[in-house]
Motif scaffolding. Sequence first.
Motif, PDB file in Angstrom:
ATOM      1  N   ASN A 209      43.365  40.887  28.299  1.00  0.00           N
ATOM      2  CA  ASN A 209      42.486  42.031  28.052  1.00  0.00           C
ATOM      3  C   ASN A 209      41.118  41.818  28.687  1.00  0.00           C
ATOM      4  OD1 ASN A 209      44.425  43.379  26.553  1.00  0.00           O
ATOM      5  ND2 ASN A 209      43.759  42.492  24.611  1.00  0.00           N
ATOM      6  N   TYR A 210      40.626  40.605  28.584  1.00  0.00           N
ATOM      7  CA  TYR A 210      39.309  40.271  29.155  1.00  0.00           C
ATOM      8  C   TYR A 210      39.322  40.469  30.665  1.00  0.00           C
ATOM      9  CZ  TYR A 210      35.144  37.527  30.298  1.00  0.00           C
ATOM     10  OH  TYR A 210      33.934  37.116  30.780  1.00  0.00           O
ATOM     11  N   MET A 211      40.392  39.971  31.301  1.00  0.00           N
ATOM     12  CA  MET A 211      40.480  40.104  32.749  1.00  0.00           C
ATOM     13  C   MET A 211      40.611  41.563  33.158  1.00  0.00           C
ATOM     14  SD  MET A 211      40.063  37.098  33.827  1.00  0.00           S
ATOM     15  CE  MET A 211      40.446  37.346  35.568  1.00  0.00           C
ATOM     16  N   ASP A 212      41.347  42.378  32.384  1.00  0.00           N
ATOM     17  CA  ASP A 212      41.469  43.808  32.669  1.00  0.00           C
ATOM     18  C   ASP A 212      40.106  44.492  32.583  1.00  0.00           C
ATOM     19  OD1 ASP A 212      44.168  43.557  33.050  1.00  0.00           O
ATOM     20  OD2 ASP A 212      44.728  44.265  31.038  1.00  0.00           O
ATOM     21  N   GLU A 213      39.319  44.124  31.565  1.00  0.00           N
ATOM     22  CA  GLU A 213      37.988  44.710  31.403  1.00  0.00           C
ATOM     23  C   GLU A 213      37.086  44.345  32.579  1.00  0.00           C
ATOM     24  OE1 GLU A 213      36.543  43.365  27.688  1.00  0.00           O
ATOM     25  OE2 GLU A 213      37.992  44.507  26.487  1.00  0.00           O
ATOM     26  N   ARG A 214      37.148  43.060  32.998  1.00  0.00           N
ATOM     27  CA  ARG A 214      36.312  42.641  34.125  1.00  0.00           C
ATOM     28  C   ARG A 214      36.736  43.363  35.411  1.00  0.00           C
ATOM     29  NH1 ARG A 214      34.583  40.908  30.281  1.00  0.00           N
ATOM     30  NH2 ARG A 214      33.510  42.873  30.599  1.00  0.00           N
ATOM     31  N   ALA A 215      38.037  43.559  35.578  1.00  0.00           N
ATOM     32  CA  ALA A 215      38.521  44.248  36.767  1.00  0.00           C
ATOM     33  C   ALA A 215      38.049  45.693  36.771  1.00  0.00           C
ATOM     34  CB  ALA A 215      40.051  44.184  36.827  1.00  0.00           C
ATOM     35  N   ALA A 216      38.075  46.332  35.591  1.00  0.00           N
ATOM     36  CA  ALA A 216      37.624  47.725  35.488  1.00  0.00           C
ATOM     37  C   ALA A 216      36.139  47.827  35.792  1.00  0.00           C
ATOM     38  CB  ALA A 216      37.915  48.268  34.095  1.00  0.00           C
TER      39      ALA A 216
END
Length: 227
Positions: A209-216
């Motif tokens: 989830n953290y990586m998805d947020e950073r990617a967004a």
Amino acid sequence: MTAAFSVSAATAPQLAEAVARIADLAAKLGRSRDEVLVPEELHFASGVPLDVVRALLQGRPAGEPDIHKRFRQRLDLLHETYLKENGRKFSHGEIARQSGISRQQVQAMLGGDRRPTMDHCSRLERFFGRPAGFLQSEDTEALSCALAAVEKSLLQEYQEHSERGALAAAPAGPRRPSLYERHGVDGIALRAALLPDQGRTRLLEWLDNYMDERAAEGEQDPAGGTR
């Protein structure tokens, strides 16, 4: 009681991999391989004969005694080293009373005149404060379990070391440091290695989830638009 020994025996390559991991962790902590892999300590922790411990640590085959001889070796070691507060060995009668095995059976097993049952082994392991399987597990498996305890201790020590380093490098300010700042990449990975399966799964979900947020966030420009 510590965790039970597993049923399947470790292989020589698995032992070599464990030794390499431990040596690498020791180096990161500024300690030598010999400081953390002490044959005498592993001998007492595993019940494996000292010469066999040394051979296995060096990657040399050491043979494997039959199960009855192995039981005798480890029971003798426990009887000699598990002492009362006054420094004396427990008598056959004391072992019998506290383990629930008859005195005659205890005497016969210590004398090598009787083969133990699984119940005997379980009762004796509880009396001597050793993990289930200690008296009968193969030498490679017993040593593997002792090495796992050493590795876990070093992982915890290195995790604390990494966390202190990450905190020292974090920018000063009133805000609470992020998970990354508190633990760093090494700290997060090492913490995950020490978690039970359920906890490790939850941490991996959080990281996804953290990586998805950073990617967004990376898809937006500083003005709030998209690239």
